[in-house]
Design a protein around this motif. Structure first.
Motif, PDB file in Angstrom:
ATOM      1  N   UNK A 115       0.807  -1.323  -0.075  1.00  0.00           N
ATOM      2  CA  UNK A 115       0.002   0.142  -0.175  1.00  0.00           C
ATOM      3  C   UNK A 115       0.793   1.217  -0.288  1.00  0.00           C
ATOM      4  N   UNK A 116       0.334   2.122  -0.525  1.00  0.00           N
ATOM      5  CA  UNK A 116       0.991   3.644  -0.493  1.00  0.00           C
ATOM      6  C   UNK A 116       0.127   4.606   0.445  1.00  0.00           C
ATOM      7  N   UNK A 117       0.677   5.493   1.096  1.00  0.00           N
ATOM      8  CA  UNK A 117      -0.194   6.389   2.107  1.00  0.00           C
ATOM      9  C   UNK A 117       0.299   7.504   1.745  1.00  0.00           C
ATOM     10  N   UNK A 118      -0.670   8.715   1.880  1.00  0.00           N
ATOM     11  CA  UNK A 118      -0.117  10.010   1.808  1.00  0.00           C
ATOM     12  C   UNK A 118      -0.653  10.700   2.946  1.00  0.00           C
ATOM     13  N   UNK A 119       0.190  11.434   3.824  1.00  0.00           N
ATOM     14  CA  UNK A 119      -0.411  11.907   5.377  1.00  0.00           C
ATOM     15  C   UNK A 119       0.018  13.420   5.288  1.00  0.00           C
ATOM     16  N   UNK A 120      -1.081  14.054   5.136  1.00  0.00           N
ATOM     17  CA  UNK A 120      -0.783  15.642   5.132  1.00  0.00           C
ATOM     18  C   UNK A 120      -0.170  16.059   6.546  1.00  0.00           C
ATOM     19  N   UNK A 121       1.002  16.996   6.490  1.00  0.00           N
ATOM     20  CA  UNK A 121       1.555  17.304   7.670  1.00  0.00           C
ATOM     21  C   UNK A 121       1.133  18.823   7.987  1.00  0.00           C
ATOM     22  N   UNK A 122       1.577  19.820   7.220  1.00  0.00           N
ATOM     23  CA  UNK A 122       1.225  21.068   7.599  1.00  0.00           C
ATOM     24  C   UNK A 122       1.458  21.986   6.371  1.00  0.00           C
ATOM     25  N   UNK A 123       1.247  23.220   6.389  1.00  0.00           N
ATOM     26  CA  UNK A 123       1.468  24.185   5.142  1.00  0.00           C
ATOM     27  C   UNK A 123       2.387  25.392   5.790  1.00  0.00           C
ATOM     28  N   UNK A 124       3.386  25.432   5.082  1.00  0.00           N
ATOM     29  CA  UNK A 124       4.537  26.563   5.488  1.00  0.00           C
ATOM     30  C   UNK A 124       5.011  27.504   4.675  1.00  0.00           C
ATOM     31  N   UNK A 125       5.224  28.661   4.815  1.00  0.00           N
ATOM     32  CA  UNK A 125       5.792  29.647   3.871  1.00  0.00           C
ATOM     33  C   UNK A 125       7.311  29.371   4.210  1.00  0.00           C
ATOM     34  N   UNK A 126       7.996  28.411   3.494  1.00  0.00           N
ATOM     35  CA  UNK A 126       9.313  28.115   3.511  1.00  0.00           C
ATOM     36  C   UNK A 126      10.327  29.187   2.992  1.00  0.00           C
ATOM     37  N   UNK A 127      11.510  29.882   3.562  1.00  0.00           N
ATOM     38  CA  UNK A 127      12.317  30.707   2.917  1.00  0.00           C
ATOM     39  C   UNK A 127      12.936  29.957   1.836  1.00  0.00           C
ATOM     40  N   UNK A 128      12.939  31.000   0.594  1.00  0.00           N
ATOM     41  CA  UNK A 128      13.732  30.377  -0.452  1.00  0.00           C
ATOM     42  C   UNK A 128      14.915  30.498  -0.620  1.00  0.00           C
ATOM     43  N   UNK A 129      15.562  31.034   0.301  1.00  0.00           N
ATOM     44  CA  UNK A 129      16.933  31.227   0.268  1.00  0.00           C
ATOM     45  C   UNK A 129      17.874  30.347   1.053  1.00  0.00           C
ATOM     46  N   UNK A 130      17.473  29.117   1.672  1.00  0.00           N
ATOM     47  CA  UNK A 130      18.059  28.476   2.512  1.00  0.00           C
ATOM     48  C   UNK A 130      17.683  26.914   2.538  1.00  0.00           C
ATOM     49  N   UNK A 131      18.313  26.288   3.076  1.00  0.00           N
ATOM     50  CA  UNK A 131      18.190  24.649   2.979  1.00  0.00           C
ATOM     51  C   UNK A 131      17.166  24.472   3.981  1.00  0.00           C
ATOM     52  N   UNK A 132      16.345  23.374   3.735  1.00  0.00           N
ATOM     53  CA  UNK A 132      15.387  22.905   4.775  1.00  0.00           C
ATOM     54  C   UNK A 132      15.720  21.598   5.206  1.00  0.00           C
ATOM     55  N   UNK A 133      15.493  21.216   6.532  1.00  0.00           N
ATOM     56  CA  UNK A 133      15.787  19.994   6.943  1.00  0.00           C
ATOM     57  C   UNK A 133      14.664  19.511   7.694  1.00  0.00           C
ATOM     58  N   UNK A 134      14.067  18.161   7.196  1.00  0.00           N
ATOM     59  CA  UNK A 134      12.996  17.666   7.859  1.00  0.00           C
ATOM     60  C   UNK A 134      13.320  16.351   8.437  1.00  0.00           C
ATOM     61  N   UNK A 135      12.995  16.092   9.550  1.00  0.00           N
ATOM     62  CA  UNK A 135      13.379  14.717  10.436  1.00  0.00           C
ATOM     63  C   UNK A 135      12.053  14.165  10.853  1.00  0.00           C
ATOM     64  N   UNK A 136      12.086  12.872  10.553  1.00  0.00           N
ATOM     65  CA  UNK A 136      10.936  11.991  10.834  1.00  0.00           C
ATOM     66  C   UNK A 136      11.343  10.926  11.568  1.00  0.00           C
ATOM     67  N   UNK A 137      10.914  10.733  12.922  1.00  0.00           N
ATOM     68  CA  UNK A 137      11.219   9.560  13.955  1.00  0.00           C
ATOM     69  C   UNK A 137      10.041   8.939  14.124  1.00  0.00           C
ATOM     70  N   UNK A 138      10.316   7.667  14.310  1.00  0.00           N
ATOM     71  CA  UNK A 138       9.673   6.684  14.689  1.00  0.00           C
ATOM     72  C   UNK A 138       9.053   6.541  16.280  1.00  0.00           C
ATOM     73  N   UNK A 139       7.696   6.628  16.348  1.00  0.00           N
ATOM     74  CA  UNK A 139       7.336   6.656  17.921  1.00  0.00           C
ATOM     75  C   UNK A 139       6.219   5.602  18.214  1.00  0.00           C
ATOM     76  N   UNK A 140       6.095   4.670  17.548  1.00  0.00           N
ATOM     77  CA  UNK A 140       5.160   3.572  17.924  1.00  0.00           C
ATOM     78  C   UNK A 140       5.615   2.859  19.077  1.00  0.00           C
ATOM     79  N   UNK A 141       4.584   2.043  19.617  1.00  0.00           N
ATOM     80  CA  UNK A 141       5.073   1.353  20.787  1.00  0.00           C
ATOM     81  C   UNK A 141       6.079   0.190  20.576  1.00  0.00           C
TER      82      UNK A 141
END
Length: 152
Positions: free
Chosen positions: A96-122
C-alpha cells in the motif's frame, strides 16, 4: 538515513527522494533526515509524508516530525494517524501507498530545509515499511477541511 530533494519546476512542485527502510525494520526513535536544496518559491507550501508499505501489520502509525531552516525550528509535532484514512487502497497486510498531510508552511527560498521524521510507535521495530518520503508542493488539505466547489 538521509535523502536529498530534487526540484521540479512544473507546477512549482518539489519532490523529495524516498529513503528506503532496512528490511529488518524501522527501529524505535530512529530518525530519517531529509535535506532540501533551496526552494524556488517563497509561497506557502504543503508538506506531506509518503509511506510505501508491504505487509505492514498495523492500521496506524505514529511519528515526530520537525522542519528546520538555518537551525530554527519552524514546525515540530507528534502525529498519530490511522493509515486506512490515508490511502485509496485502504489495505493492511499487503502492498500500500499512503499520503499523510503534515502542514502548510511559507518556507524561506534562500536556505536549505531539514525535515526529520522519527518513529514513535510502541513496537521497538516497525516491519513492513519499505520507503518513507516527503513531498513539498501545493498546500495540503486536512481531512474534514471544507473544499469549495463551483457548480456550473
Amino acid at each position: 538515513c538521509s535523502a536529498v530533494l530534487c526540484g521540479c519546476m512544473e507546477k512549482e512542485t518539489h519532490h523529495l527522494s524516498f529513503a528506503p527502510i532496512h528490511t529488518d525494520g524501522w527501529e524505535v526513535k530512529d530518525t530519517i533526515i531529509f535535506t532540501t536544496d533551496t526552494l524556488q518559491t517563497s509561497t506557502k507550501m504543503g508538506i506531506k509524508l509518503l509511506l510505501h508499505t508491504e505487509n505492514y501489520s498495523f492500521a496506524n502509525i505514529g511519528f515526530r516530525i520537525s522542519i528546520e531552516q538555518d537551525s530554527i525550528i519552524l514546525y515540530s509535532d507528534t502525529i498519530h494517524t490511522k493509515l486506512e484514512e490515508s490511502s485509496p487502497t485502504k489495505g493492511i497486510a499487503r502492498r500500500c501507498d499512503y499520503t499523510i498531510p503534515i502542514t502548510n508552511l511559507a518556507l524561506c527560498d534562500s536556505t536549505h530545509t531539514t525535515i526529520k521524521v522519527t518513529h514513535l510507535m510502541n513496537e521497538q521495530t516497525l516491519k513492513g515499511i519499505r520507503e518513507i518520503g516527503i513531498r513539498i508542493g501545493s498546500p495540503v488539505r486536512h481531512p474534514g477541511e471544507v473544499v469549495w466547489q463551483v457548480e456550473w
